[in-house]
Scaffold this motif. Structure first.
Motif, PDB file in Angstrom:
ATOM      1  N   ALA A 193      30.053  10.216  60.017  1.00 52.40           N
ATOM      2  CA  ALA A 193      31.228  10.955  59.565  1.00 52.40           C
ATOM      3  C   ALA A 193      30.781  12.203  58.800  1.00 52.40           C
ATOM      4  O   ALA A 193      29.788  12.189  58.073  1.00 52.40           O
ATOM      5  CB  ALA A 193      32.103  10.078  58.675  1.00 52.40           C
ATOM      6  N   LYS A 194      31.529  13.293  58.982  1.00 49.12           N
ATOM      7  CA  LYS A 194      31.250  14.562  58.304  1.00 49.12           C
ATOM      8  C   LYS A 194      32.476  14.927  57.478  1.00 49.12           C
ATOM      9  O   LYS A 194      33.571  15.060  58.022  1.00 49.12           O
ATOM     10  CB  LYS A 194      30.995  15.666  59.325  1.00 49.12           C
ATOM     11  N   LEU A 195      32.258  15.092  56.166  1.00 45.70           N
ATOM     12  CA  LEU A 195      33.379  15.321  55.269  1.00 45.70           C
ATOM     13  C   LEU A 195      33.163  16.553  54.421  1.00 45.70           C
ATOM     14  O   LEU A 195      32.045  16.838  53.991  1.00 45.70           O
ATOM     15  CB  LEU A 195      33.563  14.119  54.333  1.00 45.70           C
ATOM     16  N   VAL A 196      34.245  17.264  54.176  1.00 49.83           N
ATOM     17  CA  VAL A 196      34.287  18.311  53.155  1.00 49.83           C
ATOM     18  C   VAL A 196      35.321  17.803  52.145  1.00 49.83           C
ATOM     19  O   VAL A 196      36.443  17.469  52.511  1.00 49.83           O
ATOM     20  CB  VAL A 196      34.612  19.705  53.754  1.00 49.83           C
ATOM     21  N   ILE A 197      34.885  17.682  50.881  1.00 50.35           N
ATOM     22  CA  ILE A 197      35.650  16.917  49.897  1.00 50.35           C
ATOM     23  C   ILE A 197      35.951  17.754  48.657  1.00 50.35           C
ATOM     24  O   ILE A 197      35.082  18.455  48.140  1.00 50.35           O
ATOM     25  CB  ILE A 197      34.859  15.664  49.471  1.00 50.35           C
ATOM     26  N   ASP A 198      37.183  17.612  48.182  1.00 48.31           N
ATOM     27  CA  ASP A 198      37.565  18.173  46.896  1.00 48.31           C
ATOM     28  C   ASP A 198      37.983  16.996  46.018  1.00 48.31           C
ATOM     29  O   ASP A 198      38.841  16.197  46.412  1.00 48.31           O
ATOM     30  CB  ASP A 198      38.709  19.171  47.054  1.00 48.31           C
ATOM     31  N   VAL A 199      37.352  16.851  44.861  1.00 51.11           N
ATOM     32  CA  VAL A 199      37.594  15.730  43.949  1.00 51.11           C
ATOM     33  C   VAL A 199      38.667  16.087  42.938  1.00 51.11           C
ATOM     34  O   VAL A 199      38.626  17.152  42.322  1.00 51.11           O
ATOM     35  CB  VAL A 199      36.286  15.332  43.226  1.00 51.11           C
ATOM     36  N   LYS A 200      39.594  15.173  42.769  1.00 49.69           N
ATOM     37  CA  LYS A 200      40.655  15.291  41.763  1.00 49.69           C
ATOM     38  C   LYS A 200      40.518  14.093  40.826  1.00 49.69           C
ATOM     39  O   LYS A 200      40.801  12.959  41.218  1.00 49.69           O
ATOM     40  CB  LYS A 200      42.047  15.264  42.419  1.00 49.69           C
ATOM     41  N   GLY A 201      40.059  14.328  39.620  1.00 49.19           N
ATOM     42  CA  GLY A 201      39.866  13.266  38.645  1.00 49.19           C
ATOM     43  C   GLY A 201      41.127  12.983  37.861  1.00 49.19           C
ATOM     44  O   GLY A 201      41.803  13.906  37.398  1.00 49.19           O
ATOM     45  N   ARG A 202      41.437  11.693  37.722  1.00 51.11           N
ATOM     46  CA  ARG A 202      42.632  11.273  36.986  1.00 51.11           C
ATOM     47  C   ARG A 202      42.308  10.020  36.177  1.00 51.11           C
ATOM     48  O   ARG A 202      41.515   9.188  36.605  1.00 51.11           O
ATOM     49  CB  ARG A 202      43.790  10.924  37.947  1.00 51.11           C
ATOM     50  N   LYS A 203      42.969   9.877  35.041  1.00 49.31           N
ATOM     51  CA  LYS A 203      42.856   8.646  34.258  1.00 49.31           C
ATOM     52  C   LYS A 203      43.950   7.679  34.713  1.00 49.31           C
ATOM     53  O   LYS A 203      45.043   8.101  35.099  1.00 49.31           O
ATOM     54  CB  LYS A 203      43.029   8.934  32.775  1.00 49.31           C
TER      55      LYS A 203
END
Length: 187
Positions: free
Chosen positions: A51-61
């Motif tokens: 699998a090939k991914l381009v990822i944007d991380v959204k951090g949440r509590k």
């Protein structure tokens, strides 16, 4: 990737622990696609199964804090409209099977117990993280404006529940089941 962002650092460690090739993208400067500026993704990832991914991380509590500091027990999934637009552009431009994924990384309060066998729970540096993802195309189709002033968007709860998957789901090549990736079985 920002080295001082504990959500992104934990996500990086999680991917590496699963044997992924991970390219953290330095976000100190804007990137360009063709002649226009575009927000950089957080990671380019190649999973062991292809699998090939381009990822944007959204951090949440989780749980988050509501008005007056009262706990909010909803899985927040908002982001900036620019995050969605840029991630979609990156995945289109990278082509050749790259999938854009908005990764929601939840820092789960230690006193909160997740159900046993919850997939993609990761203990890291004194925190417990839960990793979930939504394909950027699906997010884009179902998103609603959260704040016009701040240019933020979100998925309604029912859509989020239907579209969100454990992040390991995305580490399997298209058509494969995440269970096969985790167990090595094919039947």
């Amino acid at each position: 990737m920002k080295a001082d962002n504990h959500y992104e650092v934990a996500f990086d460690a999680f991917l590496r622990a699963r044997g992924c090739a991970v390219v953290p993208v330095v976000e100190s400067r804007r990137s360009y696609l063709d002649t226009s500026e575009v927000k950089s993704p957080d990671f380019l990832t190649l999973a062991p199964a292809g699998a090939k991914l381009v990822i944007d991380v959204k951090g949440r509590k989780f749980p988050g804090a509501g008005k007056g500091g009262t706990p909010r027990r909803s899985w927040q999934n908002w982001c900036e409209l620019e995050d969605v637009e840029s991630l979609a552009r990156w995945s289109d431009r990278l082509g050749d099977g790259f999938q854009g994924v908005l990764a929601f990384v939840y820092d789960v309060a230690l006193q909160f117990e997740l159900p046993p066998c919850t997939p993609d729970v990761f203990a890291f540096r004194g925190h417990v993280f839960l990793f979930r993802g939504v394909p950027v195309g699906e997010y884009r189709r179902h998103m609603r404006t959260r704040s016009p002033r701040w240019r933020t968007v979100h998925l309604p709860s029912a859509d989020f529940r239907r579209l969100v998957k454990p992040i390991t789901h995305f580490l399997a090549p298209a058509g494969a089941k995440a269970e096969e990736l985790l167990t090595g079985s094919t039947g």
